[in-house]
Design a protein around this motif. Structure first.
Motif, mmCIF file in Angstrom:
data_model
loop_
_atom_site.group_PDB
_atom_site.id
_atom_site.type_symbol
_atom_site.label_atom_id
_atom_site.label_comp_id
_atom_site.label_asym_id
_atom_site.label_seq_id
_atom_site.Cartn_x
_atom_site.Cartn_y
_atom_site.Cartn_z
ATOM 1 N N LEU A 99 40.372 43.217 51.852
ATOM 2 C CA LEU A 99 39.394 42.196 51.037
ATOM 3 C C LEU A 99 38.462 42.976 50.121
ATOM 4 O O LEU A 99 38.357 42.767 48.713
ATOM 5 N N ILE A 100 37.735 43.851 50.737
ATOM 6 C CA ILE A 100 36.669 44.693 49.852
ATOM 7 C C ILE A 100 37.443 45.394 48.519
ATOM 8 O O ILE A 100 36.935 45.185 47.733
ATOM 9 N N GLU A 101 38.383 46.061 49.018
ATOM 10 C CA GLU A 101 39.011 47.008 48.104
ATOM 11 C C GLU A 101 39.723 45.963 46.798
ATOM 12 O O GLU A 101 39.526 46.320 45.700
ATOM 13 N N THR A 102 40.108 44.865 47.063
ATOM 14 C CA THR A 102 40.601 44.113 46.204
ATOM 15 C C THR A 102 39.447 43.603 45.412
ATOM 16 O O THR A 102 39.743 43.314 43.878
ATOM 17 N N ILE A 103 38.590 43.037 45.905
ATOM 18 C CA ILE A 103 37.375 42.451 45.150
ATOM 19 C C ILE A 103 36.740 43.627 44.130
ATOM 20 O O ILE A 103 36.385 43.364 43.048
ATOM 21 N N ALA A 104 36.377 44.761 44.755
ATOM 22 C CA ALA A 104 35.715 45.963 44.280
ATOM 23 C C ALA A 104 36.635 46.163 42.915
ATOM 24 O O ALA A 104 35.902 46.612 41.867
ATOM 25 N N THR A 105 37.760 46.555 43.064
ATOM 26 C CA THR A 105 38.771 46.701 42.023
ATOM 27 C C THR A 105 38.808 45.733 40.839
ATOM 28 O O THR A 105 38.565 46.095 39.747
ATOM 29 N N HIS A 106 38.882 44.516 41.243
ATOM 30 C CA HIS A 106 38.525 43.491 40.323
ATOM 31 C C HIS A 106 37.209 43.567 39.408
ATOM 32 O O HIS A 106 37.364 43.431 38.160
ATOM 33 N N TRP A 107 36.298 43.629 40.293
ATOM 34 C CA TRP A 107 34.827 43.740 39.626
ATOM 35 C C TRP A 107 34.495 44.974 38.691
ATOM 36 O O TRP A 107 34.089 44.885 37.901
ATOM 37 N N LYS A 108 35.231 46.101 39.095
ATOM 38 C CA LYS A 108 35.445 47.296 38.475
ATOM 39 C C LYS A 108 35.787 47.101 36.967
ATOM 40 O O LYS A 108 35.493 47.517 35.949
#
Length: 426
Positions: free
Chosen positions: A351-360
C-alpha cells in the motif's frame, strides 16, 4: 589512464556545456569551496575565463598557461582538476600524442536547493564546516515566506495575453547543465575478491548493481575495501549471492557502532525550509502541518510507536521512501500517518509503495499537497466502494480530512483525536 603524466606543454581546450550565473559564483565559494578547497575553485573559474570571449569553445592553450595564472605547480593543478571531476563540475577527455591534448567540459554547480537536499554533498559540507557555520550558511540561503492568505492569483496566462505565431527557425543554444555524481572505482574489488574465500564468490557475485551499491555504501558509511570484505562475509550465501538488504543493515550497524549510534541518513532530516508553509498559522490545521514539516520521519514514526525506535523493517521503509522514491520528509510523514490511520494502524508495504509512487508521479513535495491529494484519493475510493456496496463499512480517515477542523463545531471525539495527534509531538 590514472597515471597519465601531465606536462606544461600539454594542450587543452575548454568546452562550454552550461550557463554560469552570478548565483553559481556564490555557490562555488559558499558551498563547494569548503569541500574541494580554494585551488579547485580557482581552477574552475580560470577555465571559465578562458571561455569568456569565445562562449562555447575556447582557444587552444597549454598547461603552462594555467601554471602562470594560478601560480601553481602541475601536481597541484591535477589534484584540483580531480576534485572538480569528483564533484561533477568538469569532465576531462584525454588524447595521447607527441604533445598530449585535453578537453575540459564545464558544468554548472548545483543550485543551493539541490545542494542542501543532496544525500552526500549536504552531509560532507556539514562535516567539513561544523553545525554552527552550517546553520549560518543555510540561513543565508533561506527564502522568506510570504503569507498569501486572502489573496487571489489574477495573473494572465500566455495564451490570454499573446496570439500564437508560427516558429520561423529552430536553433541550438546553451542551457544550464549539471553532472550526476560519479562514485565508481572507490573500492578495490580485486582486493575484496582476494580477501574472500574462493568458495564464497563466483562470476555473478559482483555484478554491476552490487558494485554500485557497495561503492555508495562505502561512501556514505566511510568504509574501506578491507571493512567491506569483512561485512560481505556475513551476507554472502553458499551460492555466492549477496543479500542486498542484509548488506545495507550490516553497513548501517557498523557505522552506528563506530559513531555512537548516529546515522548519516535522510530519515533524520526534516522538511527543507523552502517547502514549508509560511510561519504564523496557529489554526488547528496549521499546527498539524507544522508537525509534518518540523518532525523528521524517524522521530515521527518513533512517536507513532509510543516512543519505541522504528524497527529495522520500518527503517527500511523510511529509507526507501526518502532515497529510492525521492519523497520529501514532510510528505513521508503525511503518507505514514495516512496509512496508519486508514489501515488498522499497520504499515502495509504494498500500500505504501503504491501511494508513494503515485505521489511522486504527481510531483507532490509539500505537506499541504500530500494532505490534499490523500483526502481526494480517499473520497474517490470511498465513493467507489459505496457504489459497489452501500452497506460497506466506511474506512477510518485522519482527523485532518475534516472540513470543519478550523471551526469550533468539531465533535468531542474529533477534538480528542486532534489533541492526541498534536500531543505526540510536543
Amino acid at each position: 589512464m590514472n597515471n597519465i603524466n601531465l606536462l606544461p606543454a600539454d594542450k587543452y581546450k575548454v568546452v562550454n556545456k552550461t550557463i554560469l550565473t552570478s548565483e553559481d559564483h556564490k555557490n562555488l565559494i559558499s558551498l563547494y569551496e569548503p569541500i574541494i578547497g580554494s585551488s579547485a575553485v580557482s581552477l574552475y573559474l580560470t577555465l571559465w575565463r578562458d571561455l569568456e570571449k569565445y562562449k562555447n569553445l575556447s582557444l587552444e592553450y597549454n598547461h603552462h598557461h594555467l601554471m602562470t595564472i594560478l601560480k601553481s605547480d602541475l601536481n597541484s593543478i591535477k589534484k584540483a582538476r580531480e576534485a572538480l571531476e569528483a564533484m561533477g563540475l568538469i569532465k576531462t577527455f584525454y588524447k595521447e600524442s607527441i604533445t598530449s591534448e585535453y578537453i575540459y567540459e564545464l558544468y554548472s554547480p548545483l543550485s543551493a536547493k539541490e545542494f542542501f537536499n543532496h544525500p552526500i554533498f549536504n552531509i560532507v559540507l556539514y562535516n567539513n564546516i561544523g553545525k554552527f557555520e552550517y546553520d549560518i550558511l543555510k540561513k543565508e540561503y533561506e527564502i522568506e515566506k510570504v503569507d498569501l492568505t486572502g489573496f487571489s492569483d489574477i495573473s494572465k496566462s500566455l495564451d490570454e495575453t499573446f496570439k500564437s505565431v508560427s516558429v520561423v527557425e529552430n536553433f541550438d543554444t546553451n542551457e544550464r547543465t549539471t553532472l550526476d555524481l560519479n562514485l565508481q572505482n572507490k573500492l578495490d574489488f580485486e582486493f575484496i575478491v582476494s580477501a574472500l574465500p574462493k568458495n564464497m564468490v563466483n562470476e555473478r557475485t559482483f555484478n554491476k548493481r552490487v558494485r554500485e551499491l557497495l561503492n555508495n555504501l562505502a561512501f556514505i558509511y566511510n568504509l574501506d575495501s578491507l571493512k567491506v570484505s569483512e561485512l560481505l562475509r556475513t551476507v554472502i550465501n553458499e551460492k555466492g549471492y549477496i543479500n542486498k538488504e542484509d548488506l545495507r543493515i550490516a553497513a548501517r550497524k557498523y557505522y552506528q557502532y563506530s559513531n555512537t549510534g548516529k546515522l548519516p541518513t535522510l530519515v533524520y532530516r526534516t522538511q527543507p525550509d523552502y517547502l514549508k508553509t509560511p510561519v504564523g498559522d496557529n489554526s488547528k490545521r496549521g499546527k498539524i502541518i507544522g508537525v509534518f514539516e518540523n518532525t523528521s520521519p524517524y522521530n515521527f514514526l518513533k512517536n507513532k510507536n509510543k516512543g519505541s525506535n522504528p524497527t529495522p523493517r520500518e527503517l527500511k521503509i523510511l529509507e526507501s521512501l526518502l532515497i529510492d522514491v525521492g519523497l520529501k520528509p514532510a510528505v513521508v510523514n503525511v503518507l505514514i500517518d495516512y496509512v496508519l490511520r486508514t489501515n488498522n494502524n499497520k504499515l502495509s508495504l504494498p500500500l505504501i509503495e503504491t501511494i508513494a509512487t503515485h505521489w511522486k508521479r504527481e510531483g507532490i513535495e509539500t505537506a499541504v499537497e500530500a494532505m490534499n491529494l490523500a483526502e481526494k484519493q480517499n473520497k474517490k475510493y470511498t465513493k467507489k466502494m459505496h457504489d459497489i456496496n452501500p452497506k460497506v463499512k466506511v474506512i477510518e480517515k485522519p482527523i485532518w480530512f475534516n472540513e470543519n477542523i478550523e471551526k469550533e463545531t468539531i465533535t468531542k471525539e474529533e477534538s480528542e483525536e486532534l489533541e492526541e495527534l498534536l500531543s505526540e509531538f510536543r
